[in-house]
Design a protein around this motif. Structure first.
Motif, PDB file in Angstrom:
ATOM      1  N   ALA A 114      11.574  -2.699  97.473  1.00 16.20           N
ATOM      2  CA  ALA A 114      13.019  -2.684  97.691  1.00 16.20           C
ATOM      3  C   ALA A 114      13.319  -1.420  98.489  1.00 16.20           C
ATOM      4  N   LEU A 115      13.466  -1.575  99.797  1.00 18.67           N
ATOM      5  CA  LEU A 115      13.637  -0.436 100.689  1.00 18.67           C
ATOM      6  C   LEU A 115      15.025  -0.464 101.320  1.00 18.67           C
ATOM      7  N   GLN A 116      15.735   0.658 101.217  1.00 18.00           N
ATOM      8  CA  GLN A 116      17.052   0.767 101.821  1.00 18.00           C
ATOM      9  C   GLN A 116      16.922   0.927 103.337  1.00 18.00           C
ATOM     10  N   THR A 117      18.019   0.775 104.044  1.00 20.58           N
ATOM     11  CA  THR A 117      18.023   0.961 105.493  1.00 20.58           C
ATOM     12  C   THR A 117      17.486   2.344 105.845  1.00 20.58           C
ATOM     13  N   GLY A 118      16.521   2.389 106.738  1.00 18.97           N
ATOM     14  CA  GLY A 118      15.929   3.654 107.138  1.00 18.97           C
ATOM     15  C   GLY A 118      14.764   4.111 106.286  1.00 18.97           C
ATOM     16  N   ARG A 138      -7.276   2.282 106.064  1.00 21.11           N
ATOM     17  CA  ARG A 138      -6.416   1.310 106.715  1.00 21.11           C
ATOM     18  C   ARG A 138      -5.087   1.264 105.972  1.00 21.11           C
ATOM     19  N   SER A 139      -4.011   1.237 106.735  1.00 19.36           N
ATOM     20  CA  SER A 139      -2.673   1.300 106.159  1.00 19.36           C
ATOM     21  C   SER A 139      -1.844   0.080 106.542  1.00 19.36           C
ATOM     22  N   HIS A 140      -0.899  -0.258 105.690  1.00 20.10           N
ATOM     23  CA  HIS A 140       0.043  -1.345 105.934  1.00 20.10           C
ATOM     24  C   HIS A 140       1.456  -0.789 105.752  1.00 20.10           C
ATOM     25  N   PRO A 141       2.194  -0.590 106.855  1.00 19.34           N
ATOM     26  CA  PRO A 141       3.535  -0.004 106.765  1.00 19.34           C
ATOM     27  C   PRO A 141       4.627  -1.059 106.572  1.00 19.34           C
ATOM     28  N   TYR A 142       5.717  -0.641 105.943  1.00 19.59           N
ATOM     29  CA  TYR A 142       6.881  -1.486 105.735  1.00 19.59           C
ATOM     30  C   TYR A 142       8.124  -0.649 106.000  1.00 19.59           C
ATOM     31  N   ALA A 143       9.170  -1.281 106.508  1.00 14.68           N
ATOM     32  CA  ALA A 143      10.394  -0.565 106.854  1.00 14.68           C
ATOM     33  C   ALA A 143      11.613  -1.276 106.286  1.00 14.68           C
ATOM     34  N   GLY A 144      12.599  -0.474 105.833  1.00 12.26           N
ATOM     35  CA  GLY A 144      13.837  -1.044 105.335  1.00 12.26           C
ATOM     36  C   GLY A 144      14.806  -1.372 106.467  1.00 12.26           C
ATOM     37  N   ASP A 147      13.648  -6.261 100.926  1.00 14.68           N
ATOM     38  CA  ASP A 147      13.821  -6.551  99.500  1.00 14.68           C
ATOM     39  C   ASP A 147      13.103  -7.858  99.204  1.00 14.68           C
ATOM     40  N   ASP A 148      11.778  -7.764  99.024  1.00 13.47           N
ATOM     41  CA  ASP A 148      10.987  -8.981  98.901  1.00 13.47           C
ATOM     42  C   ASP A 148       9.585  -8.644  98.419  1.00 13.47           C
ATOM     43  N   ASN A 149       8.815  -9.690  98.096  1.00 11.59           N
ATOM     44  CA  ASN A 149       7.396  -9.522  97.808  1.00 11.59           C
ATOM     45  C   ASN A 149       6.664  -9.127  99.086  1.00 11.59           C
ATOM     46  N   VAL A 189      18.100   4.529  95.904  1.00 16.50           N
ATOM     47  CA  VAL A 189      16.672   4.536  95.574  1.00 16.50           C
ATOM     48  C   VAL A 189      15.951   3.438  96.351  1.00 16.50           C
ATOM     49  N   SER A 190      14.801   3.786  96.909  1.00 23.87           N
ATOM     50  CA  SER A 190      13.877   2.823  97.492  1.00 23.87           C
ATOM     51  C   SER A 190      12.571   2.910  96.720  1.00 23.87           C
TER      52      SER A 190
END
Length: 215
Positions: A114-118, A138-144, A147-149, A189-190
């Motif tokens: 659950a990531l907020q904007t930014g 190895r990395s896997h990035p995610y950006a807000g 809000d999902d699996n 909170v994220s």
């Protein structure tokens, strides 16, 4: 979802997205009849406090699942600054039947974020045998906003699999990490967690087998 691989020298493990439809000429078509035995030697890290990690081996000996019950990274709001990064170093004792060796053929991760904007989050992992001189990540990035699996897979080709040395007992180490940064509104909170349907996270690693050469 981006894929990745773990490279190293003879004592390293390589990972793949899934067991492919064909086996290499030097591989072993089916797992050996005897069971492998996997025991936890040590578990250390803020993402896996004592008593919150367990390992189970599949019935066909081709996979094992590492299950955690307290692995969450978060930032923003009243979060403690140390909560933004969580990690777990798992050292496994892996016994294989005489005459066989193994490599890690895949690693799959899943969870919820659950990531907020930014806000940004990263899942990172490394795998190596005890005594390996180097490890790649190895990395896997995610950006807000998000809000999902989520699900991540590291992958490589069969030809690049590197097997554990024959006849040598080496601990197999799994080091995972979650990182989260706050969004544009730091009051919100994220967070990111590895989580399955029963509330625990599951890291499934598939094993590729081959027969050791006769002495």
């Amino acid at each position: 979802m981006a894929g990745g691989l773990l490279l190293g020298v003879a004592a390293a493990a390589l990972l793949g997205a899934a067991l492919p439809a064909h086996n290499p000429a030097t591989g072993f078509d089916d797992p050996p009849p005897d069971k492998i035995v996997i025991k936890v030697a040590t578990v250390n890290g803020s993402g896996c406090p004592a008593g919150t990690a367990a390992v189970a081996v599949s019935a066909d000996n081709t996979a094992f699942t590492v299950t955690y019950s307290d692995y969450l990274a978060q930032a923003g709001g009243n979060s403690d600054p140390t909560a933004a990064r969580k990690n777990c170093q798992l050292s496994l004792l892996v016994h294989v039947p005489a005459g066989f060796t193994y490599a890690i053929a895949s690693a799959d991760y899943r969870g919820f974020a659950a990531l907020q904007t930014g806000a940004r989050a990263t899942q990172r992992a490394s795998y190596y045998f005890q005594g390996s001189p180097s490890t790649e990540y190895r990395s896997h990035p995610y950006a807000g906003p998000y809000d999902d699996n989520w699900q991540a897979t590291d992958e490589t080709d069969w030809a690049q699999l590197v097997y554990a040395p024959c006849g040598v007992q080496r601990n197999f180490n799994i080091n995972t990490e979650l990182r989260v940064t706050a969004g544009t509104d730091p009051r919100k909170v994220s967070y990111m967690t590895m989580d399955s349907t029963d509330g625990d996270i599951n890291t499934v690693d598939h094993l590729a087998w081959k027969e050791c050469p006769e002495k």
